[in-house]
Design an enzyme around this catalytic site. Structure first.
Site, PDB file in Angstrom:
ATOM      1  CB  CYS A 180       7.845  -5.234   8.238  1.00 55.87           C
ATOM      2  SG  CYS A 180       9.142  -4.191   8.939  1.00 55.87           S
TER       3      CYS A 180
ATOM      4  CB  CYS B  55       3.159   7.504   3.321  1.00 56.55           C
ATOM      5  SG  CYS B  55       3.783   6.353   4.527  1.00 56.55           S
TER       6      CYS B  55
ATOM      7  CB  SER C 176      10.892   6.649   8.664  1.00 55.12           C
ATOM      8  OG  SER C 176      10.668   6.337  10.028  1.00 55.12           O
TER       9      SER C 176
ATOM     10  CG  HIS D 285       8.192   4.378  18.747  1.00 50.88           C
ATOM     11  ND1 HIS D 285       7.479   5.459  18.284  1.00 50.88           N
ATOM     12  CD2 HIS D 285       8.489   3.628  17.654  1.00 50.88           C
ATOM     13  CE1 HIS D 285       7.338   5.354  16.978  1.00 50.88           C
ATOM     14  NE2 HIS D 285       7.945   4.268  16.567  1.00 50.88           N
TER      15      HIS D 285
ATOM     16  CB  CYS E   2       3.988  -1.523  13.640  1.00 53.47           C
ATOM     17  SG  CYS E   2       3.925  -1.190  11.866  1.00 53.47           S
TER      18      CYS E   2
ATOM     19  CB  CYS F 229       1.640   6.207  11.495  1.00 46.38           C
ATOM     20  SG  CYS F 229       2.197   7.782  10.966  1.00 46.38           S
TER      21      CYS F 229
ATOM     22  CD  GLU G 201      -2.795  -1.136   2.452  1.00 44.46           C
ATOM     23  OE1 GLU G 201      -3.998  -1.335   2.255  1.00 44.46           O
ATOM     24  OE2 GLU G 201      -2.322  -0.934   3.580  1.00 44.46           O
TER      25      GLU G 201
ATOM     26  CB  CYS H 135       7.466  -2.290  15.745  1.00 43.20           C
ATOM     27  SG  CYS H 135       9.117  -1.930  15.096  1.00 43.20           S
TER      28      CYS H 135
HETATM   29  N1  SAH Z   1      10.379   0.664   9.417  1.00 40.22           N
HETATM   30  C1  SAH Z   1      10.517   2.086   9.317  1.00 40.22           C
HETATM   31  C2  SAH Z   1       9.521   2.673   8.360  1.00 40.22           C
HETATM   32  C3  SAH Z   1       8.070   2.606   8.830  1.00 40.22           C
HETATM   33  S1  SAH Z   1       7.608   4.188   9.320  1.00 40.22           S
HETATM   34  C4  SAH Z   1      10.420   2.703  10.685  1.00 40.22           C
HETATM   35  O1  SAH Z   1      10.137   1.977  11.625  1.00 40.22           O
HETATM   36  O2  SAH Z   1      10.689   3.883  10.828  1.00 40.22           O
HETATM   37  C5  SAH Z   1       6.079   3.991  10.052  1.00 40.22           C
HETATM   38  C6  SAH Z   1       5.972   4.852  11.293  1.00 40.22           C
HETATM   39  O3  SAH Z   1       4.698   4.649  11.900  1.00 40.22           O
HETATM   40  C7  SAH Z   1       7.020   4.472  12.298  1.00 40.22           C
HETATM   41  O4  SAH Z   1       7.444   5.596  12.999  1.00 40.22           O
HETATM   42  C8  SAH Z   1       6.222   3.570  13.196  1.00 40.22           C
HETATM   43  O5  SAH Z   1       6.851   3.440  14.426  1.00 40.22           O
HETATM   44  C9  SAH Z   1       4.891   4.291  13.249  1.00 40.22           C
HETATM   45  N2  SAH Z   1       3.802   3.412  13.655  1.00 40.22           N
HETATM   46  C10 SAH Z   1       3.731   2.085  13.514  1.00 40.22           C
HETATM   47  N3  SAH Z   1       2.569   1.620  13.986  1.00 40.22           N
HETATM   48  C11 SAH Z   1       1.883   2.682  14.447  1.00 40.22           C
HETATM   49  C12 SAH Z   1       0.592   2.847  15.022  1.00 40.22           C
HETATM   50  N4  SAH Z   1      -0.218   1.803  15.208  1.00 40.22           N
HETATM   51  N5  SAH Z   1       0.202   4.083  15.358  1.00 40.22           N
HETATM   52  C13 SAH Z   1       1.000   5.140  15.146  1.00 40.22           C
HETATM   53  N6  SAH Z   1       2.223   5.051  14.573  1.00 40.22           N
HETATM   54  C14 SAH Z   1       2.665   3.834  14.242  1.00 40.22           C
END
Ligand code: SAH
Length: 398
Positions: free
Chosen positions: A146, A139, A233, A257, A153, A375, A125, A150
């Site tokens: 992935c 984005c 990022s 985070h 996520c 995000c 996406e 995390c």
């Molecule tokens: N893998 C890279 C690129 C992904 S960026 C990275 O981790 O930076 C996606 C962003 O959205 C990251 O900052 C991630 O931590 C954040 N993110 C992931 N899940 C989320 C959620 N449920 N709510 C808000 N932000 C989230």
């Protein structure tokens, strides 16, 4: 994590993985695509494909480049300054078509999300967000699925299918421009002004393709989005941070985070491999940092997990001396998520501490939540189906 570890683990769970560094990999149809080739590689492909002699290759590559990345051409027949015989040869040897858009959703707040099928069962996406950056940001995804897991996520619940190629990353920008009606690229009023590598995947585990894509997207004779308007990022792949800067001159964002290793180990398991002290050292060494070129720190607000005022103070202390912006991201829920978003008063109090330390506008309004485009909400079904099952059913899995 090394490539070898990826491959081993992925094969154990039976997921197909292709970490091929060749970003110009031919499509399944057989004809190589041109959109992911850098200028030099394009000229070379034209020579090898018998389209242009070596002394004409640069000129021809320049013409095709402009049609492809400035005008958005998807068909060689549109290339009116190239003679017909050459156009026919081009069409026989090479591919210009975009990958298929399987679904398109528009949020009530104007965000748009496209589900793109790169090949059967391999989908990612990408999301356009208005009013971010100079005008609006795309984005983009760098991987399907992935490896990072995390805990907050949604993408992290989807195992890695494979890295996207440079062509597939560039295609996301082209598709957004098709949909926004923004060809040719030079339009003054264009709504797509910034690119953020914050979609699915970890861009620093696919740096070769990401860097080629940035070269292509930033070219002034083409898509013409400057490197300073592109942000990559990372969750903190420490050894790739300096190479990212050297190779791309893109802006850096860090998914932080947490302000201590114990909590960050839990939220971002990659921290066990590259703990905070090492991460902060790598960030301080990022080339070209200044007040005009700051690192963005993303901090997701998780109710009762990382949202105390003590943590806000620790955050500010940790970043002392680094030209930084802080984005506080209200946690975006997804089905089955083990966390909740902090309440608004808590987020504001946290932001207050950060603001008083001199960091501006930190709370990021969630965009596109209604279409799971915010995000951390991106996820496709691609990985649920094994390559073997796809072959057996002959089905395209959406
Ligand atoms: N893998 C890279 C690129 C992904 S960026 C990275 O981790 O930076 C996606 C962003 O959205 C990251 O900052 C991630 O931590 C954040 N993110 C992931 N899940 C989320 C959620 N449920 N709510 C808000 N932000 C989230």
């Amino acid at each position: 994590m090394s490539t070898a570890t990826f491959i081993k683990r992925s094969y154990v769970v039976g997921v197909r993985l292709d970490l091929s560094p060749n970003s110009a990999r031919p499509k399944s149809a057989g004809r190589p695509g041109l959109a992911g080739l850098t200028r030099g590689a394009l000229a070379q492909a034209l020579v090898e494909g018998g389209v242009a002699p070596p002394d004409k290759a640069r000129m021809r590559a320049g013409q095709i480049w402009r049609w492809m990345h400035h005008h958005g051409a998807t068909d060689f027949s549109a290339m009116s300054n190239i003679d017909k015989a050459t156009r026919t040869t081009l069409a026989e040897r090479f591919e210009l078509a975009r990958p298929e858009v399987v679904a398109r959703q528009v949020s009530a707040d104007g965000a748009r999300k496209w589900l793109i099928r790169f090949e059967p069962g391999v989908e990612a996406e990408c999301v356009y967000i208005p009013d971010v950056g100079r005008a609006g940001a795309l984005c983009v995804s760098s991987q399907v699925g992935c490896t990072l897991n995390c805990r907050f996520c949604h993408t992290g619940t989807q195992a890695l299918v494979r890295n996207l190629t440079a062509a597939e990353i560039v295609a996301q920008v082209q598709i957004a421009r098709d949909d926004l009606g923004e060809w040719p690229s030079e339009r003054e009023d264009r709504r797509l002004s910034n690119i953020v590598f914050m979609g699915m995947g970890e861009p620093l585990y696919n740096l070769g393709a990401v860097a080629d894509a940035i070269d292509i997207i930033s070219d002034n004779e083409g898509l013409a989005i400057s490197r300073r308007r592109m942000t990559v990022s990372t969750a903190g792949v420490v050894p790739q941070i300096a190479p990212l800067g050297a190779r791309t001159q893109a802006m850096l964002a860090i998914s932080l985070h947490a302000t201590n290793d114990a909590l960050r180990d839990e939220l971002v398991p990659l921290n066990k491999r590259y703990p905070l002290a090492e991460l902060m050292d790598a960030i301080r060494g990022y080339p070209g940092l200044s007040n005009a070129r700051r690192v963005t720190f993303e901090y997701v607000m998780l109710n009762g997990v990382n949202d105390t005022l003590a943590e806000a103070r620790a955050l500010v202390q940790m970043l002392a001396g680094i030209p930084a912006k802080i984005n506080l991201i209200p946690f975006n829920p997804w089905p089955g998520a083990p966390y909740e978003c902090s309440d608004w008063a808590t987020i504001e109090a946290f932001a207050g501490v950060v603001n008083r330390a001199g960091y501006a506008s930190p709370i990021r309004t969630p965009r596109g939540r209604d279409i799971l485009a915010a995000c951390g909400q991106l996820r496709t079904e691609s990985l649920k189906v094994r390559a073997s099952a796809r072959r057996a059913s002959g089905a395209d899995v959406a």
